[in-house]
Design an enzyme around this catalytic site. Structure first.
Site, PDB file in Angstrom:
ATOM      1  N   ASP A 226      -2.442 -25.309 -57.965  1.00 24.98           N
ATOM      2  CA  ASP A 226      -2.777 -24.693 -59.236  1.00 24.98           C
ATOM      3  C   ASP A 226      -2.919 -23.183 -59.064  1.00 24.98           C
ATOM      4  O   ASP A 226      -3.159 -22.674 -57.972  1.00 24.98           O
ATOM      5  CB  ASP A 226      -4.086 -25.268 -59.778  1.00 24.98           C
ATOM      6  CG  ASP A 226      -3.929 -26.683 -60.309  1.00 24.98           C
ATOM      7  OD1 ASP A 226      -2.771 -27.133 -60.425  1.00 24.98           O
ATOM      8  OD2 ASP A 226      -4.949 -27.329 -60.598  1.00 24.98           O
TER       9      ASP A 226
ATOM     10  N   LYS B 177      -0.723 -22.590 -64.543  1.00 23.56           N
ATOM     11  CA  LYS B 177      -0.354 -21.687 -65.620  1.00 23.56           C
ATOM     12  C   LYS B 177      -1.586 -20.911 -66.045  1.00 23.56           C
ATOM     13  O   LYS B 177      -2.715 -21.333 -65.845  1.00 23.56           O
ATOM     14  CB  LYS B 177       0.214 -22.445 -66.810  1.00 23.56           C
ATOM     15  CG  LYS B 177      -0.785 -23.342 -67.530  1.00 23.56           C
ATOM     16  CD  LYS B 177      -0.145 -23.984 -68.747  1.00 23.56           C
ATOM     17  CE  LYS B 177      -1.149 -24.845 -69.504  1.00 23.56           C
ATOM     18  NZ  LYS B 177      -0.565 -25.422 -70.721  1.00 23.56           N
TER      19      LYS B 177
ATOM     20  N   ASP C 113     -12.798 -29.357 -58.112  1.00 23.02           N
ATOM     21  CA  ASP C 113     -12.677 -30.771 -57.769  1.00 23.02           C
ATOM     22  C   ASP C 113     -11.536 -31.367 -58.580  1.00 23.02           C
ATOM     23  O   ASP C 113     -11.438 -31.144 -59.794  1.00 23.02           O
ATOM     24  CB  ASP C 113     -13.978 -31.510 -58.078  1.00 23.02           C
ATOM     25  CG  ASP C 113     -13.887 -32.976 -57.693  1.00 23.02           C
ATOM     26  OD1 ASP C 113     -14.147 -33.295 -56.530  1.00 23.02           O
ATOM     27  OD2 ASP C 113     -13.533 -33.799 -58.568  1.00 23.02           O
TER      28      ASP C 113
ATOM     29  N   ILE D 255     -12.243 -33.252 -61.985  1.00 20.05           N
ATOM     30  CA  ILE D 255     -12.908 -32.606 -63.121  1.00 20.05           C
ATOM     31  C   ILE D 255     -11.913 -31.689 -63.808  1.00 20.05           C
ATOM     32  O   ILE D 255     -11.541 -30.638 -63.270  1.00 20.05           O
ATOM     33  CB  ILE D 255     -14.160 -31.829 -62.668  1.00 20.05           C
ATOM     34  CG1 ILE D 255     -15.191 -32.792 -62.077  1.00 20.05           C
ATOM     35  CG2 ILE D 255     -14.772 -31.064 -63.853  1.00 20.05           C
ATOM     36  CD1 ILE D 255     -16.456 -32.141 -61.598  1.00 20.05           C
TER      37      ILE D 255
ATOM     38  N   ALA E 263     -16.661 -25.805 -59.719  1.00 21.82           N
ATOM     39  CA  ALA E 263     -17.093 -24.452 -60.017  1.00 21.82           C
ATOM     40  C   ALA E 263     -18.533 -24.386 -60.517  1.00 21.82           C
ATOM     41  O   ALA E 263     -19.246 -23.415 -60.252  1.00 21.82           O
ATOM     42  CB  ALA E 263     -16.164 -23.827 -61.053  1.00 21.82           C
TER      43      ALA E 263
ATOM     44  N   MET F  79     -13.496 -22.975 -68.692  1.00 18.53           N
ATOM     45  CA  MET F  79     -12.409 -22.449 -69.530  1.00 18.53           C
ATOM     46  C   MET F  79     -12.896 -22.180 -70.946  1.00 18.53           C
ATOM     47  O   MET F  79     -12.212 -22.477 -71.928  1.00 18.53           O
ATOM     48  CB  MET F  79     -11.220 -23.425 -69.536  1.00 18.53           C
ATOM     49  CG  MET F  79     -10.648 -23.689 -68.155  1.00 18.53           C
ATOM     50  SD  MET F  79      -9.439 -25.043 -68.121  1.00 18.53           S
ATOM     51  CE  MET F  79     -10.532 -26.473 -68.099  1.00 18.53           C
TER      52      MET F  79
END
Length: 259
Positions: free
Chosen positions: A45, A67, A100, A103, A129, A180
């Site tokens: 990622d 992305k 993780d 999640i 996080a 996010m």
């Protein structure tokens, strides 16, 4: 420059799906560090740090599959197809996700694709996080007499927020980690205050948690949208938590200033 990737027929390989943690390579598990060193192919990622990727074998093929938020990127079906194709070519594949893998990492979709293709897999957990962010504050995610539950939400899909239990989240002492959530900050503020949350409810944003450029932005529900709008890096919004030494901290404190 683009290049084509061929997949010769060979004995079926194996896929390891692993959490790379929040960014600091010291927070990797030993199992994930071994998987990095042994993988033939690494599909990672965007938020996996360069320091973590530096632990990969120099012979490994490393492909970014993430992305930017709300931006272009590789579709999930194409990521799953890459895993299957490389494994069928007999390669040891590492699917590396930040935090993780279980999640907000679409783990179920990728496991379903591997199952359907008859590809063996291993899942390795990682530090999420929220844990790194709370540690940066010197706080616990749960505390006796304050909160006996922790909610982890994603702000990537604002429509999904409509299903959240906002009444419970607005109660004094409630603690939640919102991933996010920068773009959804004003929506979060409005929903919480609509359900009775006080404007002075502590809210702290931890930007680039665990990394060298980590910054802590302490504020309140009243200041949440303005604070979120100023951040450029990935951030975890910690509702109900404030830095242990808030009285002596500026609103924005770089990691190096706390040492």
């Amino acid at each position: 420059m683009s290049r084509s990737i061929s997949f010769p027929t060979s004995q079926t390989g194996h896929v390891t799906l692993a959490g790379a943690g929040p960014g600091d390579p010291d927070l990797l598990t030993l199992a994930v560090a071994r998987a990095l060193a042994e993988a033939d192919v690494i599909l990672h990622d965007r938020l996996v740090s360069a320091e973590v990727l530096a632990l990969a074998s120099p012979d490994a093929l490393v492909i970014e599959t993430g992305k930017a938020g709300f931006g272009p990127g590789i579709a999930q079906k194409d990521i799953s197809a890459l895993m299957v194709a490389f494994a069928r070519a007999g390669r040891a594949v590492l699917r590396l996700k930040s935090g993780d893998a279980a999640i907000f990492g679409r783990l179920d979709e990728e496991l379903d694709a591997l199952d359907a293709a008859g590809i063996g897999f291993t899942v390795l957990p990682g530090i999420t996080a929220a844990s790194a962010a709370a540690t940066a504050l010197g706080q616990s995610l749960t505390a006796r007499g304050r909160n006996s539950e922790l909610r982890i939400l994603t702000g990537h899909d604002v429509a999904g927020f409509a299903e959240a239990d906002w009444q419970a989240l607005a109660r004094p002492g409630a603690v939640a980690a919102i991933y996010m959530g920068k773009r959804a900050a004003r929506f979060v503020q409005g929903r919480l205050m609509m359900h009775g949350a006080a404007a002075d409810t502590p809210v702290t944003l931890v930007e680039n948690a665990s990394r060298a450029d980590q910054a802590i932005h302490a504020g309140t529900l009243a200041t949440l949208p303005q604070t979120a709008a100023c951040l450029s890096g990935p951030a975890v919004i910690l509702l109900g938590l404030t830095p242990r030494q808030t009285a002596r901290l500026p609103l924005s404190l770089p990691l190096e200033a706390r040492s």
